[in-house]
Design an enzyme around this catalytic site. Structure first.
Site: not given
Ligand code: MSP
Length: 720
Positions: A20, A136, A139, A160, A163, A317, A320
């Site tokens: 994030h 899922c 997702c 999934c 996940h 990847k 946790k």
């Molecule tokens: N809520 C949806 C997005 C809706 S947008 C209209 C969602 N949320 S999320 O919290 O799961 O993830 C958001 C973002 O975090 C995604 O772009 C995802 O690629 C990113 N990341 C989650 N793990 C990540 C890494 N390890 N590295 C880089 N970005 C990653 O999906």
């Protein structure tokens, strides 16, 4: 002119993590660079607060869904403040929450437009039907057969693939969006706007997904099964599908369908947006979202850029369970905001996966920031303090002083250095606009290295001993200080705090956040101006001590010892264990590690058997970087994929690879791989294979994992 950039809005079911933070840093950097150029910019981030996964997280925590969302949001806003990404620090302009009443209003307006819309093929865009299938919650996505793992026990639900959690069975009345009617219009869009989905490899993936045919999409759930959502207008028995509703935040946030936001921000003013997303959620943004907008009669986004994932230093990847996540509080405690920003943008080739480890972060901070930029700044300013009384000296060398300057080996022509810096600035800007941050930063560091060398070659400390060299000394220091000024302007979007600090130390007035790098003119640094107090910028981090502290907090990624930086080296993409080997032929493994093995031989080292080859043997193998242009299955050959690979030759090579059981062909398109280019061609199943690709062989079953690169490399580059 205006610009609008968005991050995804994050699920309000769990606390923020590096993934994030990363997209926010990128968006923040882009926003700052636009603002520097005088472009009125709007930057959105926020939280996605509806849906079954939030409902469940709330239940687990004994909270109401809104309390759950509030809790996560309070953590998010604390985090964004700590990392200097919030409005107070010049970061985002809105922290969007999908529980805001204006969002309900806007998204309901979009739905109503849908309800009356016709598809490009003339059918109703929305219809009521019955959904039967797997879903899922994590997702928030419906899963088709190739997107889940079948259970060992047929009475259990499938899991999934992303996940690894159990799927929910859904069988209920639902509104459907007739996505199947949008394939042609979407393909035409990707064709006519090649920049709509970036990078190119992702665009190709999206294109082949759409070309493979689209299924209609269930866009509502019964309120009785998912109550935490926005009600469907005029049919409150249904709530809107969370992805439909979440994607719409990008327009509702700025005023679509609600006057209050329109007045405060302005949909008309800022739309369309550039969406930054992780590659895992690209399909929602590049396929569903444009189709929704077309149905709603809304202009399409400016573009969608999909970045890669952060992996741990070993290429796994982050999770946790593996204990290899990077905790934000640890980052915050031990590292400066600018060092983290720099690392994120320098280390990950934007668009590709990157590796994040505390050791790598310490190394980069020490080498590029402490010894690099920080050292350049402090040595330049300390010398100005010492030799020029703390005033910016003149950069001019008079006629009379030319000879001594030449004698000292100093270039009397100031345009040599200014030309270099100007060229690097142009390249920096060009890469930046292409979102090639890592390359842009290399250009900036080329300036650092060049100026450092200029100082070391000129030896100002010796020049200071000779009265005849005063002008030479002055000119060298002026050039260094002027370069520092340029570096501050270029690097401000990446490192807003450190560059401000340097700017102040150089004694420069004005606001970096509003200084346009395209308008920099060499020589505008005022001679005679007083520099500020010289303070150290990036203190060196004691690696052993810091790592020890981090480890003792149990927040450390595993296996730090084997951490490697992805500096253009060949790495196996998911699991680095296992040998790199050929996957196209059962026999004939290619010795890459300097240890020759044949099928019959023991694994080197396993029994102390090492059969060395010498470098000339290795040099016989012509290894080249290739880019997969096409990939398809071969009828009646389960294992083989037929690919064309561009290795920088006139025509792509045709290569067969025994990876069909492990890779989906469309996902390979655009991938950079390693090709053995001088292998004698041979025929397999009637097709000629003109080379072979390299992959690690992992586990008992020898699962192939294709060797790839984590940095941009040109097709045809030789591996040696
Ligand atoms: N809520 C949806 C997005 C809706 S947008 C209209 C969602 N949320 S999320 O919290 O799961 O993830 C958001 C973002 O975090 C995604 O772009 C995802 O690629 C990113 N990341 C989650 N793990 C990540 C890494 N390890 N590295 C880089 N970005 C990653 O999906």
């Amino acid at each position: 002119m205006t610009f609008y950039v968005t991050t995804p809005i994050y699920y309000a079911n769990s606390l923020p993590h590096l993934g994030h933070l990363y997209t926010m840093i990128v968006a923040d950097t882009i926003a700052r660079s636009k603002r520097q150029k005088g472009i009125e910019t709007f930057f959105l981030t926020g939280t996605d607060e509806h849906g079954i996964n939030i409902e469940r997280a709330a239940e687990r925590n004994n909270r109401s869904p809104k309390e759950q969302a509030d809790y996560v949001v309070s953590y998010f806003t604390k985090m964004t403040a700590a990392f200097g990404l919030d409005t107070a620090h010049g970061g985002y302009d809105i922290f969007m929450r999908t529980t805001e009443p204006f969002h309900y209003e806007g998204v309901s307006e979009l739905w109503r437009r849908f309800a009356n819309a016709k598809t490009p093929k003339g059918h109703d865009a929305i219809y009521k039907g019955h959904y039967e299938g797997w879903f899922c919650a994590a997702c928030a996505g419906y899963k088709t057969e190739d997107e889940y793992a079948k259970p060992a026990n047929p009475n259990e639900p499938p899991t999934c693939l992303v996940h690894e959690t159990k799927l929910d069975r859904i069988s209920e009345e639902s509104y459907f969006f007739r996505l199947s009617d949008y394939d042609e219009v979407l393909l035409a869009l990707y064709e006519s706007r090649p920049d709509f989905v970036r990078p190119e490899a992702r665009r190709n993936e999206v294109k082949s997904f759409v070309a493979g045919g689209l299924q209609d999409l269930s866009v509502s759930r019964l309120r009785s099964s998912v109550s935490w959502g926005v009600p469907v207008p005029d049919d409150p028995k249904h709530t809107m599908y969370v992805w439909f509703e979440a994607l719409s935040n990008y327009i509702t946030a700025i005023g679509f369908g609600n006057e209050q936001q329109e007045r405060a921000i302005g949909f008309e003013k800022f739309w369309p947006a550039l969406h930054l997303v992780g590659k895992d959620i690209l399909r929602f943004h590049a396929v569903f979202w444009p189709a929704f907008l077309i149905a709603g009669g809304v202009e399409l986004p400016r573009g969608i850029f999909a970045h890669g994932m952060w992996l741990d230093p070993n290429g796994r990847k982050m999770s946790k369970t593996l204990g290899n996540t990077v905790e934000l509080d640890v980052l915050n405690r031990y590292f400066s905001i600018d060092a983290i920003r720099y690392f994120c943008l320098r280390e990950m080739v934007f668009g590709q996966d990157g590796r994040f480890g505390y050791e790598g972060l310490i190394d980069r901070t020490n080498s590029d920031l402490a010894s690099g930029l920080g050292n350049l700044s402090s040595r330049t300013l300390t010398m100005i303090q010492r030799y020029c009384d703390g005033r910016i000296p003149s950069g001019n060398i008079s006629e009379a002083a030319l000879l001594p300057a030449k004698r000292a080996g100093v270039d009397t022509d100031a345009t040599t250095i200014s030309g270099f810096v100007e060229h690097a600035r142009d390249e920096f800007i060009r890469y930046f606009e292409e979102f090639a941050f890592s390359r842009a930063l290399e250009e900036a560091w080329a300036i650092v290295a060049r100026v450092d060398k200029m100082i070391s070659d000129a030896k100002p400390w010796d020049l200071a001993k000779e009265a005849t060299q005063q002008q030479t000394l002055n000119a060298v220091l002026y050039r260094a200080a002027e370069s520092l000024r340029w570096l501050c302007v270029l690097l401000y979007p990446v490192m807003p705090n450190a560059t401000r600090e340097i700017y102040e130390q150089v004694g420069l007035p004005g606001e970096l956040s509003a200084t346009d790098p395209t308008k920099l003119t060499w020589g505008e640094l005022q001679e005679g101006s007083q520099i500020g107090e010289v303070k150290p910028l990036f203190p060196r981090i004691d690696k052993a001590k810091t790592m020890e502290e981090i480890r003792s907090q149990k927040s450390e990624v595993r296996d730090q010892k084997s951490e490697t930086r992805p500096s253009g080296r060949v790495q196996s993409e998911t699991r680095p264990s296992g040998r790199v080997q050929s996957e196209t032929r059962a026999s004939g493994r290619v010795p890459l590690s300097g240890q020759h093995t044949t099928e019959a031989e023991a694994v080197p080292g396993a029994e102390g058997v090492v059969n060395y080859i010498d470098i000339t043997d290795f040099a016989k193998v012509d290894l080249r970087v290739g880019e997969v242009r096409s990939a398809e299955r071969i009828p009646k050959a389960d294992k083989l994929l037929l690919m064309t690979v561009d290795i920088g030759e006139e025509k792509p090579r045709q290569i067969l690879a025994g990876i069909a059981q492990h890779y989906q062909p469309e996902k390979l398109i655009g991938r950079k791989i390693v090709v053995v280019a001088n292998l004698k061609p041979r025929k397999l199943r009637g097709y000629e294979s003109q080379g072979m690709l390299l992959a690690a062989s992992v586990g008992e079953e020898g699962r192939p994992v294709i060797a790839t690169f984590t940095e941009d490399v040109p097709n045809g580059a030789r591996l040696k």
